[in-house]
Design a protein around this motif. Structure first.
Motif, mmCIF file in Angstrom:
data_model
loop_
_atom_site.group_PDB
_atom_site.id
_atom_site.type_symbol
_atom_site.label_atom_id
_atom_site.label_comp_id
_atom_site.label_asym_id
_atom_site.label_seq_id
_atom_site.Cartn_x
_atom_site.Cartn_y
_atom_site.Cartn_z
ATOM 1 N N ILE A 42 31.193 16.299 10.325
ATOM 2 C CA ILE A 42 30.808 17.265 9.303
ATOM 3 C C ILE A 42 29.421 17.764 9.667
ATOM 4 C CG2 ILE A 42 30.356 17.648 6.851
ATOM 5 C CD1 ILE A 42 32.110 15.170 6.278
ATOM 6 N N THR A 43 29.234 19.088 9.691
ATOM 7 C CA THR A 43 27.927 19.651 10.025
ATOM 8 C C THR A 43 27.464 20.591 8.929
ATOM 9 O OG1 THR A 43 28.815 21.553 11.231
ATOM 10 C CG2 THR A 43 28.441 19.540 12.494
ATOM 11 N N SER A 44 26.163 20.795 8.876
ATOM 12 C CA SER A 44 25.580 21.660 7.864
ATOM 13 C C SER A 44 24.182 22.078 8.301
ATOM 14 C CB SER A 44 25.497 20.906 6.539
ATOM 15 O OG SER A 44 24.851 21.683 5.577
ATOM 16 N N TRP A 45 23.716 23.195 7.734
ATOM 17 C CA TRP A 45 22.356 23.647 8.022
ATOM 18 C C TRP A 45 21.328 22.950 7.149
ATOM 19 C CZ3 TRP A 45 21.760 25.719 12.429
ATOM 20 C CH2 TRP A 45 22.730 26.555 12.983
ATOM 21 N N ASN A 46 21.759 22.301 6.064
ATOM 22 C CA ASN A 46 20.788 21.623 5.202
ATOM 23 C C ASN A 46 21.410 20.370 4.580
ATOM 24 O OD1 ASN A 46 22.008 22.343 2.555
ATOM 25 N ND2 ASN A 46 21.516 24.418 3.230
ATOM 26 N N ALA A 47 20.562 19.509 4.073
ATOM 27 C CA ALA A 47 21.006 18.214 3.538
ATOM 28 C C ALA A 47 21.851 18.375 2.277
ATOM 29 C CB ALA A 47 19.791 17.325 3.257
ATOM 30 N N ALA A 48 21.517 19.340 1.434
ATOM 31 C CA ALA A 48 22.276 19.515 0.190
ATOM 32 C C ALA A 48 23.734 19.865 0.484
ATOM 33 C CB ALA A 48 21.631 20.601 -0.670
ATOM 34 N N GLU A 49 23.957 20.767 1.425
ATOM 35 C CA GLU A 49 25.321 21.145 1.785
ATOM 36 C C GLU A 49 26.053 19.976 2.449
ATOM 37 O OE1 GLU A 49 27.750 24.331 4.574
ATOM 38 O OE2 GLU A 49 25.570 24.438 4.484
ATOM 39 N N LEU A 50 25.367 19.259 3.322
ATOM 40 C CA LEU A 50 25.990 18.113 3.986
ATOM 41 C C LEU A 50 26.370 17.054 2.969
ATOM 42 C CD1 LEU A 50 26.861 16.895 6.665
ATOM 43 C CD2 LEU A 50 24.565 15.918 6.885
ATOM 44 N N ARG A 51 25.494 16.787 2.030
ATOM 45 C CA ARG A 51 25.763 15.812 0.963
ATOM 46 C C ARG A 51 27.025 16.200 0.179
ATOM 47 N NH1 ARG A 51 20.987 15.747 -0.627
ATOM 48 N NH2 ARG A 51 20.405 13.712 0.156
ATOM 49 N N MET A 52 27.139 17.478 -0.174
ATOM 50 C CA MET A 52 28.294 17.967 -0.914
ATOM 51 C C MET A 52 29.580 17.798 -0.106
ATOM 52 S SD MET A 52 29.060 21.848 -2.246
ATOM 53 C CE MET A 52 29.269 22.413 -0.565
ATOM 54 N N ARG A 53 29.538 18.122 1.162
ATOM 55 C CA ARG A 53 30.727 18.026 2.007
ATOM 56 C C ARG A 53 31.133 16.578 2.240
ATOM 57 N NH1 ARG A 53 30.397 21.607 7.005
ATOM 58 N NH2 ARG A 53 32.633 21.279 6.929
ATOM 59 N N ILE A 54 30.165 15.666 2.344
ATOM 60 C CA ILE A 54 30.485 14.241 2.488
ATOM 61 C C ILE A 54 31.151 13.731 1.217
ATOM 62 C CG2 ILE A 54 29.515 11.917 2.705
ATOM 63 C CD1 ILE A 54 27.316 13.232 4.468
ATOM 64 N N ARG A 55 30.607 14.098 0.075
ATOM 65 C CA ARG A 55 31.209 13.674 -1.198
ATOM 66 C C ARG A 55 32.643 14.166 -1.324
ATOM 67 N NH1 ARG A 55 25.906 15.015 -4.791
ATOM 68 N NH2 ARG A 55 24.785 13.083 -4.356
ATOM 69 N N GLU A 56 32.896 15.416 -0.916
ATOM 70 C CA GLU A 56 34.261 15.955 -0.939
ATOM 71 C C GLU A 56 35.179 15.119 -0.048
ATOM 72 O OE1 GLU A 56 33.989 20.027 0.293
ATOM 73 O OE2 GLU A 56 33.012 20.650 -1.568
ATOM 74 N N GLU A 57 34.713 14.784 1.131
ATOM 75 C CA GLU A 57 35.508 13.993 2.062
ATOM 76 C C GLU A 57 35.781 12.601 1.499
ATOM 77 O OE1 GLU A 57 37.849 12.773 4.986
ATOM 78 O OE2 GLU A 57 37.158 14.825 4.717
ATOM 79 N N LEU A 58 34.779 11.993 0.891
ATOM 80 C CA LEU A 58 34.988 10.663 0.308
ATOM 81 C C LEU A 58 35.990 10.710 -0.848
ATOM 82 C CD1 LEU A 58 31.325 9.316 0.380
ATOM 83 C CD2 LEU A 58 33.248 8.577 1.798
ATOM 84 N N ARG A 59 35.960 11.763 -1.637
ATOM 85 C CA ARG A 59 36.954 11.918 -2.722
ATOM 86 C C ARG A 59 38.359 12.073 -2.138
ATOM 87 N NH1 ARG A 59 32.908 14.831 -5.443
ATOM 88 N NH2 ARG A 59 33.587 16.799 -4.566
ATOM 89 N N ARG A 60 38.490 12.874 -1.082
ATOM 90 C CA ARG A 60 39.799 13.096 -0.463
ATOM 91 C C ARG A 60 40.359 11.824 0.155
ATOM 92 N NH1 ARG A 60 38.324 18.530 1.331
ATOM 93 N NH2 ARG A 60 37.146 17.574 3.003
ATOM 94 N N SER A 61 39.498 10.995 0.682
ATOM 95 C CA SER A 61 39.965 9.813 1.422
ATOM 96 C C SER A 61 40.222 8.598 0.535
ATOM 97 C CB SER A 61 38.956 9.450 2.524
ATOM 98 O OG SER A 61 37.730 9.071 1.963
ATOM 99 N N ARG A 62 40.030 8.718 -0.770
ATOM 100 C CA ARG A 62 40.292 7.589 -1.683
ATOM 101 C C ARG A 62 41.766 7.357 -1.850
ATOM 102 N NH1 ARG A 62 35.891 8.063 -6.537
ATOM 103 N NH2 ARG A 62 34.163 8.381 -5.175
#
Length: 69
Positions: free
Chosen positions: A49-69
Motif C-alpha cells: 500500500i502506498t500513499s503520498w502522506n501518512a493520513a491517506e496511508l493510515r486510512m488505506r491500512i484501516r480499510e485493508e484490516l477491515r477487509r481481512s477480518r
C-alpha cells in the motif's frame, strides 16, 4: 515534506499498527521537471500500500484490516 516529518510519521504508523504485520518505509519519487517527493508505503506479505502522506496511508491500512477480518 521534511525528513524529520517523514520519520515522525513512520514512527507514528509503526506504533499505531504494531502487531498488524505491516512494515513501513518511504521511497523517493522523482519527476523529470518537477520537485522530488517521498512516497510512504506499508507492506505485509505480498500486499503493498502506498500513499503520498501518512493520513491517506493510515486510512488505506484501516480499510485493508477491515477487509481481512
Amino acid at each position: 515534506m521534511t525528513d524529520d516529518a517523514i520519520s515522525g510519521d513512520l514512527a507514528d504508523l509503526r506504533k499505531e499498527f504494531e502487531g498488524s504485520g505491516f512494515t513501513f518505509g518511504s521511497v523517493w519519487a522523482s519527476a523529470g521537471a518537477g520537485p522530488d517527493a517521498r512516497r510512504l508505503f506499508a507492506s505485509r506479505g505480498t500486499l503493498l500500500i502506498t500513499s503520498w502522506n501518512a493520513a491517506e496511508l493510515r486510512m488505506r491500512i484501516r480499510e485493508e484490516l477491515r477487509r481481512s477480518r
